[in-house]
Design an enzyme around this catalytic site. Structure first.
Site, PDB file in Angstrom:
ATOM      1  N   SER A  72      -6.433  -0.095  -6.122  1.00 20.87           N
ATOM      2  CA  SER A  72      -5.645   1.107  -6.383  1.00 20.87           C
ATOM      3  C   SER A  72      -6.062   1.754  -7.691  1.00 20.87           C
ATOM      4  CB  SER A  72      -4.159   0.760  -6.446  1.00 20.87           C
ATOM      5  OG  SER A  72      -3.401   1.853  -6.910  1.00 20.87           O
ATOM      6  N   TYR A 128       2.852  -3.779  -9.106  1.00 22.44           N
ATOM      7  CA  TYR A 128       1.950  -3.312  -8.047  1.00 22.44           C
ATOM      8  C   TYR A 128       0.510  -3.268  -8.540  1.00 22.44           C
ATOM      9  CZ  TYR A 128      -0.493  -0.063  -4.969  1.00 22.44           C
ATOM     10  OH  TYR A 128      -1.425   0.530  -4.143  1.00 22.44           O
TER      11      TYR A 128
END
Length: 343
Positions: free
Chosen positions: A149, A174
């Site tokens: 990401s 995350y």
């Protein structure tokens, strides 16, 4: 081609005749669906797995799968990668036939990770290790592509979002889980000579997107004439990247590294190098649907990044990274799909 009379026979035929077989995890998800559909249209054999969790409405996941299941060269298994026994039981017969894995399954959402950190450890880290343990032996695939990401760059923004630089400054669970996956890949490459490429995606949008993504929330609430909440007082910038550009760049990576007998463990950015102001996105949506949004500007949320900007000069040199979809066109396509699907 001779006539095939049942689904089992069709599947056996494609397994027998296909040069490459792909395993796509998270096949019922946004990017996984689009990539699987792209491969199927190219007459590739795809085994898709997904746990169909309830992070967002399951209906859209099942509707994506309905489209994929129209292709005889697609086989789907409902599997939770946290369950090693189920993975082994259902996928073992395909193990020696799978050439490339595209691992897109995992728990998404930066803000959700603030209050639910354990699910990111389980679904992004433990699940990934289970997948690698299953494929680490002599039948290992030629290449594993996995979803990292752009959030791993933290608040460095455009200054440090270069995929060649070591990153160690995540600001959410995350992003920490995604960075951990990159490190785990290095270990398995060293120990078992599995080839890895991590993809740092930048703000992917388009038809069939996740309902929890802010651009779809904005679109829905503006159409319903409800107030939209704009975090960081609207000062966010994002490298909005249309889904078709993402899929085409993934396929470039597959073509570049999927058939070569090489040792590689790398990460790449896939994203639009033009960073767009959040207010510009909202203005475009307003003009497209002819409704002025009711806006409420609020403070920045924990874990949010002020700026993302995809630096892709390295990617252009290595595999020909390219994004061609303008935001106006992408939003047009998104709205057309939204109106057809939800109305």
């Amino acid at each position: 081609m001779y006539e095939l009379h049942n689904v089992a026979e069709i599947i056996k035929y494609y397994i027998r005749t296909s040069i490459f077989m792909y395993l796509v995890t998270g096949a019922a998800g946004f990017i996984g669906f689009h990539l699987s559909l792209f491969l199927l249209k190219k007459q590739k054999s795809v085994v898709g797995i997904d746990n169909i969790n309830n992070y967002y409405n399951k209906k859209i996941k099942f509707d994506r799968l309905k489209i994929l299941k129209k292709y005889p060269n697609f086989k789907f298994f409902k599997i939770d990668l946290k369950n090693k026994k189920t993975l082994s039981k259902k996928i073992s017969k395909y193990k020696n036939k799978i050439d490339i894995i595209i691992h897109l399954a995992g728990q998404a959402g930066v803000r959700y990770s603030i209050n639910n950190p354990i699910t990111y450890i389980e679904n992004n880290i433990i699940s990934y290790i289970n997948l690698l343990e299953f494929f680490k032996d002599e039948s290992k695939p030629k290449l594993i592509i996995y979803a990292s990401s752009s959030s791993i760059y933290g608040e460095k923004g455009s200054k440090e979002s270069n995929s060649s630089k070591i990153q160690n400054n995540p600001i959410s669970i995350y992003s920490a889980s995604k960075l951990t996956m990159e490190l785990i890949s290095k270990v398995y490459n060293h120990l078992y000579k599995i080839n890895f490429i991590g993809i740092r995606f930048f703000s992917v949008y388009g038809p069939w997107g996740r309902p929890d993504m802010f651009y779809l929330k904005f679109l829905e609430r503006i159409k319903l004439k409800k107030t939209i909440y704009i975090y960081n007082y609207g000062k966010h910038y994002r490298s909005f990247t249309y889904i078709d550009d993402v899929v085409l760049n993934l396929f470039k990576i597959i073509n570049k590294f999927g058939k070569k007998n090489i040792n590689i463990c790398d990460v790449f950015n896939i994203g639009n190098p033009i960073s767009i102001h959040l207010k510009s996105l909202i203005n475009i949506i307003e003009k497209k649907i002819g409704i002025k949004a009711k806006k409420k500007f609020v403070k920045k949320q924990p874990g949010d990044l002020t700026l993302t900007k995809s630096l892709v000069e390295r990617e252009k040199r290595i595999f020909g990274h390219k994004t061609t979809t303008k935001l106006n066109y992408g939003i047009d396509e998104l709205i057309k799909w939204y109106n057809n699907y939800y109305n």
